[in-house]
Design a protein around this motif. Sequence first.
Motif, PDB file in Angstrom:
ATOM      1  N   THR A 179       0.850  -1.191   0.000  1.00 16.88           N
ATOM      2  CA  THR A 179       0.000   0.000   0.000  1.00 16.88           C
ATOM      3  C   THR A 179       0.884   1.237   0.000  1.00 16.88           C
ATOM      4  O   THR A 179       1.874   1.288   0.722  1.00 16.88           O
ATOM      5  N   VAL A 180       0.512   2.200  -0.841  1.00 13.00           N
ATOM      6  CA  VAL A 180       1.160   3.514  -0.838  1.00 13.00           C
ATOM      7  C   VAL A 180       0.107   4.546  -0.496  1.00 13.00           C
ATOM      8  O   VAL A 180      -1.091   4.320  -0.675  1.00 13.00           O
ATOM      9  N   ARG A 181       0.556   5.690  -0.005  1.00 14.14           N
ATOM     10  CA  ARG A 181      -0.382   6.696   0.521  1.00 14.14           C
ATOM     11  C   ARG A 181      -0.052   8.077  -0.004  1.00 14.14           C
ATOM     12  O   ARG A 181       1.103   8.444  -0.211  1.00 14.14           O
ATOM     13  N   ASP A 182      -1.109   8.875  -0.192  1.00 19.89           N
ATOM     14  CA  ASP A 182      -0.983  10.291  -0.532  1.00 19.89           C
ATOM     15  C   ASP A 182      -2.176  10.987   0.112  1.00 19.89           C
ATOM     16  O   ASP A 182      -2.865  10.388   0.948  1.00 19.89           O
ATOM     17  N   HIS A 183      -2.442  12.215  -0.279  1.00 19.17           N
ATOM     18  CA  HIS A 183      -3.636  12.912   0.225  1.00 19.17           C
ATOM     19  C   HIS A 183      -4.116  13.897  -0.832  1.00 19.17           C
ATOM     20  O   HIS A 183      -3.365  14.273  -1.731  1.00 19.17           O
ATOM     21  N   ILE A 184      -5.382  14.265  -0.708  1.00 21.46           N
ATOM     22  CA  ILE A 184      -5.955  15.295  -1.579  1.00 21.46           C
ATOM     23  C   ILE A 184      -6.839  16.207  -0.742  1.00 21.46           C
ATOM     24  O   ILE A 184      -7.437  15.785   0.244  1.00 21.46           O
ATOM     25  N   MET A 185      -6.886  17.460  -1.168  1.00 20.29           N
ATOM     26  CA  MET A 185      -7.796  18.444  -0.575  1.00 20.29           C
ATOM     27  C   MET A 185      -8.659  18.964  -1.707  1.00 20.29           C
ATOM     28  O   MET A 185      -8.140  19.485  -2.696  1.00 20.29           O
ATOM     29  N   ILE A 186      -9.968  18.772  -1.570  1.00 23.36           N
ATOM     30  CA  ILE A 186     -10.886  19.139  -2.647  1.00 23.36           C
ATOM     31  C   ILE A 186     -12.041  19.965  -2.077  1.00 23.36           C
ATOM     32  O   ILE A 186     -12.261  20.008  -0.870  1.00 23.36           O
ATOM     33  N   ALA A 187     -12.765  20.590  -2.978  1.00 27.37           N
ATOM     34  CA  ALA A 187     -14.047  21.227  -2.647  1.00 27.37           C
ATOM     35  C   ALA A 187     -15.090  20.594  -3.552  1.00 27.37           C
ATOM     36  O   ALA A 187     -14.785  20.184  -4.678  1.00 27.37           O
ATOM     37  N   HIS A 188     -16.309  20.490  -3.059  1.00 26.28           N
ATOM     38  CA  HIS A 188     -17.417  19.961  -3.865  1.00 26.28           C
ATOM     39  C   HIS A 188     -18.725  20.170  -3.125  1.00 26.28           C
ATOM     40  O   HIS A 188     -18.745  20.561  -1.960  1.00 26.28           O
ATOM     41  N   SER A 189     -19.806  19.918  -3.831  1.00 27.95           N
ATOM     42  CA  SER A 189     -21.132  19.958  -3.220  1.00 27.95           C
ATOM     43  C   SER A 189     -21.911  18.764  -3.754  1.00 27.95           C
ATOM     44  O   SER A 189     -21.506  18.133  -4.729  1.00 27.95           O
ATOM     45  N   PHE A 190     -23.004  18.464  -3.095  1.00 27.50           N
ATOM     46  CA  PHE A 190     -23.830  17.321  -3.498  1.00 27.50           C
ATOM     47  C   PHE A 190     -25.246  17.762  -3.809  1.00 27.50           C
ATOM     48  O   PHE A 190     -25.724  18.780  -3.289  1.00 27.50           O
ATOM     49  N   ARG A 191     -25.918  16.961  -4.617  1.00 24.38           N
ATOM     50  CA  ARG A 191     -27.338  17.163  -4.895  1.00 24.38           C
ATOM     51  C   ARG A 191     -28.107  16.014  -4.265  1.00 24.38           C
ATOM     52  O   ARG A 191     -27.721  14.853  -4.403  1.00 24.38           O
ATOM     53  N   GLY A 192     -29.171  16.346  -3.550  1.00 20.44           N
ATOM     54  CA  GLY A 192     -30.027  15.324  -2.953  1.00 20.44           C
ATOM     55  C   GLY A 192     -30.181  15.530  -1.460  1.00 20.44           C
ATOM     56  O   GLY A 192     -29.216  15.836  -0.755  1.00 20.44           O
ATOM     57  N   GLU A 193     -31.394  15.358  -1.008  1.00 22.64           N
ATOM     58  CA  GLU A 193     -31.717  15.571   0.409  1.00 22.64           C
ATOM     59  C   GLU A 193     -30.888  14.687   1.340  1.00 22.64           C
ATOM     60  O   GLU A 193     -30.603  15.068   2.471  1.00 22.64           O
ATOM     61  N   VAL A 194     -30.513  13.495   0.870  1.00 21.88           N
ATOM     62  CA  VAL A 194     -29.755  12.572   1.705  1.00 21.88           C
ATOM     63  C   VAL A 194     -28.447  13.204   2.197  1.00 21.88           C
ATOM     64  O   VAL A 194     -27.919  12.815   3.231  1.00 21.88           O
ATOM     65  N   PHE A 195     -27.946  14.219   1.495  1.00 20.31           N
ATOM     66  CA  PHE A 195     -26.670  14.829   1.839  1.00 20.31           C
ATOM     67  C   PHE A 195     -26.798  15.976   2.840  1.00 20.31           C
ATOM     68  O   PHE A 195     -25.786  16.502   3.299  1.00 20.31           O
TER      69      PHE A 195
END
Length: 132
Positions: free
Chosen positions: A5-21
């Motif tokens: 296993t190798v590891r890294d990281h990410i930093m993102i922005a996003h939004s979701f559609r749907g009441e479940v979120f």
Amino acid sequence: MFSITVRDHIMIAHSFRGEVFGPAQALHGATFLVDATFRRERLDEDNIVVDIGLATRELGAIAAELNYRNLDDEPDFKNVNTSTEFLCQVIADRLAARVHEGRLGEGARGLSGITVTLHESHVAWASYERAL
């Protein structure tokens, strides 16, 4: 079955559609630890699963494609809920493509599968496993 296993990281922005979120429907940020696990039944002729340096490099390149991006603005993710599970599949599929292109070395052609895990926090994570 052998794995590394190798590891890294990410930093993102996003939004979701749907009441479940719930409140995650609004634009928000996320930081993920990204683990990529490579599997094979038998070690290659060098007694390794895959070249760990090449695996680290290619995971890093894929992470760089996503890092510091608002995924809502990315053409590949237009009208897609970029859930943690979905992003696991995206990264795994991109890694698989690089294996098939030879970017992880000839020995990587003997890999049987890849699992990508995104850690949202110390108490929650998701994975996607695929065959090669």
